[in-house]
Enzyme design. Structure first.
Site: not given
Ligand code: MRU
Length: 339
Positions: A234, A243
């Site tokens: 992310d 993440n």
């Protein structure tokens, strides 16, 4: 099959909260509905969130009743305020909004020219996402051998992007090269993106997948059942990968078992201006933890922690697979420990 599409002034998405039991397409008519869809995770995954935000701005531009260019610019700014508040961790959201707004600022001419530029830019970003994922897949496939079993966490597949996927794009590309690859998918509590979405899209594409609960990662690794780990991201900051919650557990276990741990992500997920100290980890609703689906499993009143993402130091990451090639983190604890 694309996860998101522009159709005659609306945006059509698959409502991922309904998968895998129902495939429901939803029409998004304006930026507010897009912001809600992102917040409520009707669509999710860092690259898809970015494209969705760009399309949210395209909806504002397309339907604007503004009389002047300045008025439209103001409407766009107001839309960005709402879209920016949806989910804080995936940097692609902010990257996409900034890119569209730069395009708007750089476009000379009338209100109509500005509106058209915004819509075109959003569509270009959607198309580019698919091309980027194919490039990530091609680079990543070099790291995958015939016969490998790849463990993945969450969903970094076509459902997390416009199409093809990042981590699952690597698997797809390796299979397209003729390699025999199997996937182990972690269920990914609390939102179950692994069980619901990764298994759904891999089974749809006839890619062999075995579902495990998150608690089984150590077992399967210790039994020699995993050759590689590939996950998405992310946000990749200077010292770490952010993440889905649980990624850090997988990385530490992979390290202990000498299993390569790869992160597949577009360059738009890079945030080299920050370290893990100055990023925001999204905290979500406690019901995601106290309930499984609509069923409550924890006592009423229990205190809950629900961070949606975790932080994996780069020392646990063997390589980051991007559209530009394979990057090996400079700070590499594995190497240091070996020396
Ligand atoms: O909360 P989600 O489902 O949006 O989280 C998604 C992930 O953590 C993915 O691994 C990440 O966004 C990469 S998607 C290509």
């Amino acid at each position: 099959m694309r996860t998101i599409e522009w159709k005659d002034g609306t945006v059509v998405i698959i409502d991922q909260t309904k998968l895998p039991n129902e495939t429901v397409w939803v029409k998004i008519a304006d930026y507010k509905a897009m912001a809600s869809a992102i917040k409520d995770m009707k669509l999710r995954g860092a690259p898809l969130i970015g494209v969705a935000a760009a399309y949210g701005l395209a909806l504002t531009a397309f339907h604007s009743k503004a009389k002047t260019r300045e008025e439209l610019q103001k409407e766009l700014e107001e839309s960005t305020e709402v879209l920016r508040k949806t989910r804080p961790t995936a940097v692609n959201l902010f990257w996409a909004i900034d890119r569209v707004m730069k395009k708007a600022r750089d476009t000379a001419g009338s209100k109509e020219a500005l509106a058209e530029a915004v819509v075109t830019e959003a569509q270009r970003m959607a198309d580019e996402d698919v091309e980027i994922n194919r490039k990530i897949g091609k680079h990543g496939a070099e790291l995958i051998k015939d016969g490998d079993v790849v463990l993945t966490h969450c969903n970094a597949g076509s459902l997390a992007t416009v199409d093809y996927g990042t981590a699952l794009g690597v698997v797809r590309a390796a299979i397209e090269e003729g390699k025999n690859v199997k996937v182990i998918a972690c269920e990914t509590r609390p939102r179950l993106q692994g069980a619901r979405l990764t298994c759904y899209e891999l089974m749809r594409d006839n890619i062999p997948v075995t579902l495990i609960s998150d608690t089984m990662v150590g077992y399967v690794m210790s039994r020699g059942m995993v050759d590689k780990v590939v996950v998405g991201a992310d946000r990749i900051v200077r010292d770490a990968v952010l993440n889905k919650i649980g990624t850090y557990n997988v990385a530490v276990l992979a390290f202990e078992h000498g299993i390569p741990f790869f992160v597949a992500a577009p360059m738009s997920t890079m945030d080299q201006s920050r370290t893990s100290e100055d990023t925001i980890i999204e905290e979500r609703n406690s019901q995601e933890v106290t309930n499984v689906g609509s069923e409550r499993i924890a006592p009423e009143g229990v205190k809950v922690l629900n961070p949606a993402f975790d932080i994996t130091p780069l020392e646990y990451v063997d390589a980051v697979i991007t559209e530009q090639g394979i990057l090996v983190p400079e700070v590499h604890l594995k190497q240091k420990r070996k020396n």
